[in-house]
Design a protein around this motif. Structure first.
Motif, PDB file in Angstrom:
ATOM      1  N   SER A   1       0.828  -1.205   0.000  1.00  0.00           N
ATOM      2  CA  SER A   1       0.000   0.000   0.000  1.00  0.00           C
ATOM      3  C   SER A   1       0.862   1.255   0.000  1.00  0.00           C
ATOM      4  CB  SER A   1      -0.922  -0.006   1.213  1.00  0.00           C
ATOM      5  OG  SER A   1      -1.601   1.218   1.336  1.00  0.00           O
ATOM      6  N   VAL A   2       1.871   1.279   0.874  1.00  0.00           N
ATOM      7  CA  VAL A   2       2.750   2.448   0.948  1.00  0.00           C
ATOM      8  C   VAL A   2       3.447   2.678  -0.385  1.00  0.00           C
ATOM      9  CG1 VAL A   2       4.876   3.331   1.983  1.00  0.00           C
ATOM     10  CG2 VAL A   2       3.097   2.341   3.435  1.00  0.00           C
ATOM     11  N   LYS A   3       3.995   1.607  -0.948  1.00  0.00           N
ATOM     12  CA  LYS A   3       4.694   1.734  -2.223  1.00  0.00           C
ATOM     13  C   LYS A   3       3.750   2.203  -3.333  1.00  0.00           C
ATOM     14  CE  LYS A   3       7.904   1.263  -5.336  1.00  0.00           C
ATOM     15  NZ  LYS A   3       8.987   2.267  -5.432  1.00  0.00           N
ATOM     16  N   GLY A   4       2.544   1.641  -3.367  1.00  0.00           N
ATOM     17  CA  GLY A   4       1.589   1.999  -4.422  1.00  0.00           C
ATOM     18  C   GLY A   4       1.166   3.456  -4.357  1.00  0.00           C
ATOM     19  N   PHE A   5       0.803   3.931  -3.178  1.00  0.00           N
ATOM     20  CA  PHE A   5       0.346   5.307  -3.042  1.00  0.00           C
ATOM     21  C   PHE A   5       1.469   6.309  -3.271  1.00  0.00           C
ATOM     22  CE2 PHE A   5      -3.397   3.660  -0.562  1.00  0.00           C
ATOM     23  CZ  PHE A   5      -4.351   4.157  -1.439  1.00  0.00           C
ATOM     24  N   THR A   6       2.666   6.027  -2.722  1.00  0.00           N
ATOM     25  CA  THR A   6       3.766   6.979  -2.919  1.00  0.00           C
ATOM     26  C   THR A   6       4.193   7.038  -4.384  1.00  0.00           C
ATOM     27  OG1 THR A   6       5.336   5.231  -2.286  1.00  0.00           O
ATOM     28  CG2 THR A   6       4.668   6.790  -0.573  1.00  0.00           C
TER      29      THR A   6
ATOM     30  N   LYS B   1      -5.107  13.729  -2.225  1.00  0.00           N
ATOM     31  CA  LYS B   1      -3.735  13.605  -1.721  1.00  0.00           C
ATOM     32  C   LYS B   1      -3.744  13.323  -0.213  1.00  0.00           C
ATOM     33  CE  LYS B   1      -1.825  16.825  -5.152  1.00  0.00           C
ATOM     34  NZ  LYS B   1      -1.297  18.190  -5.351  1.00  0.00           N
ATOM     35  N   ARG B   2      -4.622  14.045   0.503  1.00  0.00           N
ATOM     36  CA  ARG B   2      -4.700  13.840   1.950  1.00  0.00           C
ATOM     37  C   ARG B   2      -5.117  12.406   2.276  1.00  0.00           C
ATOM     38  NH1 ARG B   2      -5.047  16.535   6.644  1.00  0.00           N
ATOM     39  NH2 ARG B   2      -4.718  18.520   5.577  1.00  0.00           N
ATOM     40  N   LEU B   3      -6.108  11.893   1.553  1.00  0.00           N
ATOM     41  CA  LEU B   3      -6.576  10.532   1.796  1.00  0.00           C
ATOM     42  C   LEU B   3      -5.452   9.520   1.571  1.00  0.00           C
ATOM     43  CD1 LEU B   3      -8.824   8.511   2.398  1.00  0.00           C
ATOM     44  CD2 LEU B   3      -9.427   8.584  -0.049  1.00  0.00           C
ATOM     45  N   MET B   4      -4.703   9.694   0.489  1.00  0.00           N
ATOM     46  CA  MET B   4      -3.591   8.780   0.203  1.00  0.00           C
ATOM     47  C   MET B   4      -2.518   8.866   1.281  1.00  0.00           C
ATOM     48  SD  MET B   4      -3.028   9.054  -3.908  1.00  0.00           S
ATOM     49  CE  MET B   4      -4.356   8.745  -5.085  1.00  0.00           C
ATOM     50  N   LEU B   5      -2.188  10.091   1.697  1.00  0.00           N
ATOM     51  CA  LEU B   5      -1.143  10.247   2.705  1.00  0.00           C
ATOM     52  C   LEU B   5      -1.597   9.721   4.063  1.00  0.00           C
ATOM     53  CD1 LEU B   5       0.246  13.786   1.750  1.00  0.00           C
ATOM     54  CD2 LEU B   5       1.383  11.578   1.465  1.00  0.00           C
ATOM     55  N   GLU B   6      -2.869   9.869   4.402  1.00  0.00           N
ATOM     56  CA  GLU B   6      -3.380   9.301   5.646  1.00  0.00           C
ATOM     57  C   GLU B   6      -3.314   7.780   5.624  1.00  0.00           C
ATOM     58  OE1 GLU B   6      -7.262  10.939   5.886  1.00  0.00           O
ATOM     59  OE2 GLU B   6      -6.624  12.760   6.957  1.00  0.00           O
ATOM     60  N   THR B   7      -3.583   7.191   4.455  1.00  0.00           N
ATOM     61  CA  THR B   7      -3.471   5.735   4.329  1.00  0.00           C
ATOM     62  C   THR B   7      -2.027   5.285   4.490  1.00  0.00           C
ATOM     63  OG1 THR B   7      -5.361   5.732   2.812  1.00  0.00           O
ATOM     64  CG2 THR B   7      -3.968   3.756   2.839  1.00  0.00           C
ATOM     65  N   VAL B   8      -1.112   6.022   3.864  1.00  0.00           N
ATOM     66  CA  VAL B   8       0.315   5.708   4.006  1.00  0.00           C
ATOM     67  C   VAL B   8       0.737   5.822   5.464  1.00  0.00           C
ATOM     68  CG1 VAL B   8       2.645   6.523   3.469  1.00  0.00           C
ATOM     69  CG2 VAL B   8       0.945   6.337   1.648  1.00  0.00           C
ATOM     70  N   ASP B   9       0.275   6.859   6.150  1.00  0.00           N
ATOM     71  CA  ASP B   9       0.623   7.062   7.556  1.00  0.00           C
ATOM     72  C   ASP B   9       0.101   5.916   8.415  1.00  0.00           C
ATOM     73  OD1 ASP B   9       1.645   8.868   9.729  1.00  0.00           O
ATOM     74  OD2 ASP B   9      -0.467   8.790  10.316  1.00  0.00           O
ATOM     75  N   ALA B  10      -1.137   5.478   8.171  1.00  0.00           N
ATOM     76  CA  ALA B  10      -1.710   4.376   8.946  1.00  0.00           C
ATOM     77  C   ALA B  10      -0.960   3.073   8.695  1.00  0.00           C
ATOM     78  CB  ALA B  10      -3.183   4.208   8.593  1.00  0.00           C
TER      79      ALA B  10
ATOM     80  N   ALA C   1       4.260  10.130  -9.352  1.00  0.00           N
ATOM     81  CA  ALA C   1       4.115  10.125 -10.813  1.00  0.00           C
ATOM     82  C   ALA C   1       3.007  11.058 -11.297  1.00  0.00           C
ATOM     83  CB  ALA C   1       3.842   8.706 -11.292  1.00  0.00           C
ATOM     84  N   LYS C   2       1.971  11.244 -10.470  1.00  0.00           N
ATOM     85  CA  LYS C   2       0.796  11.986 -10.957  1.00  0.00           C
ATOM     86  C   LYS C   2       0.321  13.018  -9.935  1.00  0.00           C
ATOM     87  CE  LYS C   2      -0.657   7.851 -13.479  1.00  0.00           C
ATOM     88  NZ  LYS C   2      -1.740   6.854 -13.697  1.00  0.00           N
ATOM     89  N   TRP C   3       1.249  13.660  -9.276  1.00  0.00           N
ATOM     90  CA  TRP C   3       0.910  14.595  -8.199  1.00  0.00           C
ATOM     91  C   TRP C   3      -0.080  15.666  -8.651  1.00  0.00           C
ATOM     92  CZ3 TRP C   3       1.811  14.901  -3.073  1.00  0.00           C
ATOM     93  CH2 TRP C   3       1.605  16.127  -2.427  1.00  0.00           C
ATOM     94  N   GLU C   4       0.117  16.255  -9.815  1.00  0.00           N
ATOM     95  CA  GLU C   4      -0.707  17.366 -10.271  1.00  0.00           C
ATOM     96  C   GLU C   4      -2.127  16.945 -10.635  1.00  0.00           C
ATOM     97  OE1 GLU C   4       0.318  20.312  -9.965  1.00  0.00           O
ATOM     98  OE2 GLU C   4       2.402  19.856  -9.494  1.00  0.00           O
ATOM     99  N   ARG C   5      -2.360  15.673 -10.811  1.00  0.00           N
ATOM    100  CA  ARG C   5      -3.678  15.228 -11.261  1.00  0.00           C
ATOM    101  C   ARG C   5      -4.677  15.050 -10.110  1.00  0.00           C
ATOM    102  NH1 ARG C   5      -2.473  10.527 -15.804  1.00  0.00           N
ATOM    103  NH2 ARG C   5      -0.860  11.662 -16.992  1.00  0.00           N
ATOM    104  N   PHE C   6      -4.183  15.045  -8.877  1.00  0.00           N
ATOM    105  CA  PHE C   6      -5.055  14.785  -7.738  1.00  0.00           C
ATOM    106  C   PHE C   6      -5.424  16.078  -7.023  1.00  0.00           C
ATOM    107  CE2 PHE C   6      -2.534  10.849  -8.156  1.00  0.00           C
ATOM    108  CZ  PHE C   6      -3.571   9.954  -8.385  1.00  0.00           C
ATOM    109  N   THR C   7      -6.629  16.061  -6.459  1.00  0.00           N
ATOM    110  CA  THR C   7      -7.048  17.190  -5.635  1.00  0.00           C
ATOM    111  C   THR C   7      -6.392  17.090  -4.261  1.00  0.00           C
ATOM    112  OG1 THR C   7      -8.948  16.026  -4.691  1.00  0.00           O
ATOM    113  CG2 THR C   7      -9.285  17.151  -6.809  1.00  0.00           C
TER     114      THR C   7
END
Length: 381
Positions: free
Chosen positions: A169-174, A189-198, A179-185
């Motif tokens: 999960s961490v590898k996939g989200f990061t 981004k917050r949801l993905m980073l919260e998942t990585v943090d958990a 690769a696509k930072w500009e495409r996300f709101t």
């Protein structure tokens, strides 16, 4: 290693059994210990290659009665083969082989029927390069070692499985964010980073559990004692569950006053409480009741202690599983977890000099009760 010759002197080749030598007080007096009290199998053959000692552990490991083994040639009393099916005493030839050999290192060999046993041997000589006066053989059952190896293999498999999911999960989200930072709101981004943090927290907890297991198994778990308000500690855990969405009326905390002053490691007590409450919330049902009461100290020399009982109203633990609850990898249900938590809880409680038990609660669910000694520092006792 020599392969020529036989395992016994000529007197042992005909296979006939001479009078059985007496294995009793006269034999054991020279050893300074009763061979039957040894934990490992002991077989001793004399200069003629005939068995003169065959202790109780050897009889248990080989399933050969001592009376049947005594007096027989070593290769007949102990017909060992290596894993390739070669007869071991003919292969090693302790009496006729190299005169510089003094021992055989431990290795796996096979008894009749294919049962594995760990065997090591010592060749006793009166002088260097002289003839062998005794062959002393040590036998060990492999079952205990197999259990340890299985436990280590299970631990590795569990760790690999538990690490794979969060790290994937961490590898996939990061990778996706990079690769696509500009495409996300910002919300995405917050949801993905919260998942990585958990998931990072999950990995951290698993590593902490592994370190705790290592310290418990090696007897190096340190306890840093401080005054602990056990009632306040339980209250903090309940408040955290309520803040996370659990109903406040699901928890019932009962504290019997006055409680003795408790000296314990606050972080480790929190770890015990967290695990027991999490089990009750996740695997149990109904009201989770926590009783904190004064009790008799489990440690000799102290009169008072503190007990904490955590119970629920769920299905409980099957009677046949009660004796496995505090072992590694035991899981009460299929609702996740590594199966290491209760093993660590028991190790922490015992490191404090306390005890922990499991049973059936009055409401039908599981009931865990741990008791800690007051453990006042020497300067205050």
């Amino acid at each position: 290693m020599s392969v020529a010759g036989t395992s016994t002197a000529p007197e042992g080749r005909d296979g006939r059994r001479p009078p059985v030598p007496r294995q009793g007080a006269d034999d054991t007096a020279g050893l300074g210990v009763d061979p039957d009290q040894l934990p490992d199998g002991l077989v001793v053959a004399d200069e003629q290659g005939r068995v003169v000692h065959f202790n109780a552990a050897a009889a248990r490991v080989t399933a050969v009665p001592a009376a049947e083994a005594l007096g027989r040639p070593l290769e007949q009393a102990l017909p060992l083969e290596d894993l390739e099916g070669r007869r071991w005493w003919q292969l090693t030839d302790p009496y006729g082989g190299l005169a510089i050999r003094v021992r055989q290192p431990e290795r796996n060999l096979l008894l009749p029927g294919g049962r594995e046993v760990l065997v090591s041997a010592r060749y006793v000589r009166d002088e260097p390069l002289g003839p062998v006066r005794q062959v002393i053989v040590c036998l060990r059952d492999t079952e205990a070692r197999r259990r340890t190896e299985r436990s280590h293999a299970e631990l590795i498999a569990t760790v690999a499985h538990e690490l794979r999911s969060p790290l994937t999960s961490v590898k996939g989200f990061t990778a996706t964010l990079l690769a696509k930072w500009e495409r996300f709101t910002d919300d995405q981004k917050r949801l993905m980073l919260e998942t990585v943090d958990a998931d990072a927290d999950r990995v951290t907890r698993l590593i902490a559990e592994l370190l705790d297991i290592s310290r418990i198994d090696s007897g190096r778990l340190e306890v840093r004692r401080q005054p602990v308000d056990i009632g306040a500690a339980v209250s903090r855990h309940i408040q955290a569950y309520v803040a996370a969405g659990q109903r406040a009326d699901r928890f019932l905390l009962r504290i019997e006053q006055p409680l003795p002053a408790l000296w314990a490691d606050p972080d480790k007590v929190d770890q015990v409480l967290s695990n027991l409450l999490e089990n009750a919330v996740r695997h149990g049902e109904g009201t989770v009741t926590i009783d904190v009461t004064p009790s008799v100290s489990p440690r000799e020399g102290e009169e008072t202690g503190t007990s904490v009982t955590v119970s629920d109203e769920g299905p409980g633990i099957p009677e046949e599983s009660m004796n496995r609850v505090f072992t590694r990898f035991w899981r009460g249900s299929k609702r996740g977890g590594t199966g290491l938590g209760l093993y660590i809880v028991k190790g922490i409680v015992e490191a404090h000099g306390g005890t922990i038990t499991v049973g059936r609660a009055p409401g039908g669910g599981a009931e865990f009760r741990f008791t800690l000694p007051v453990a006042l520092p020497a300067c205050l006792a």
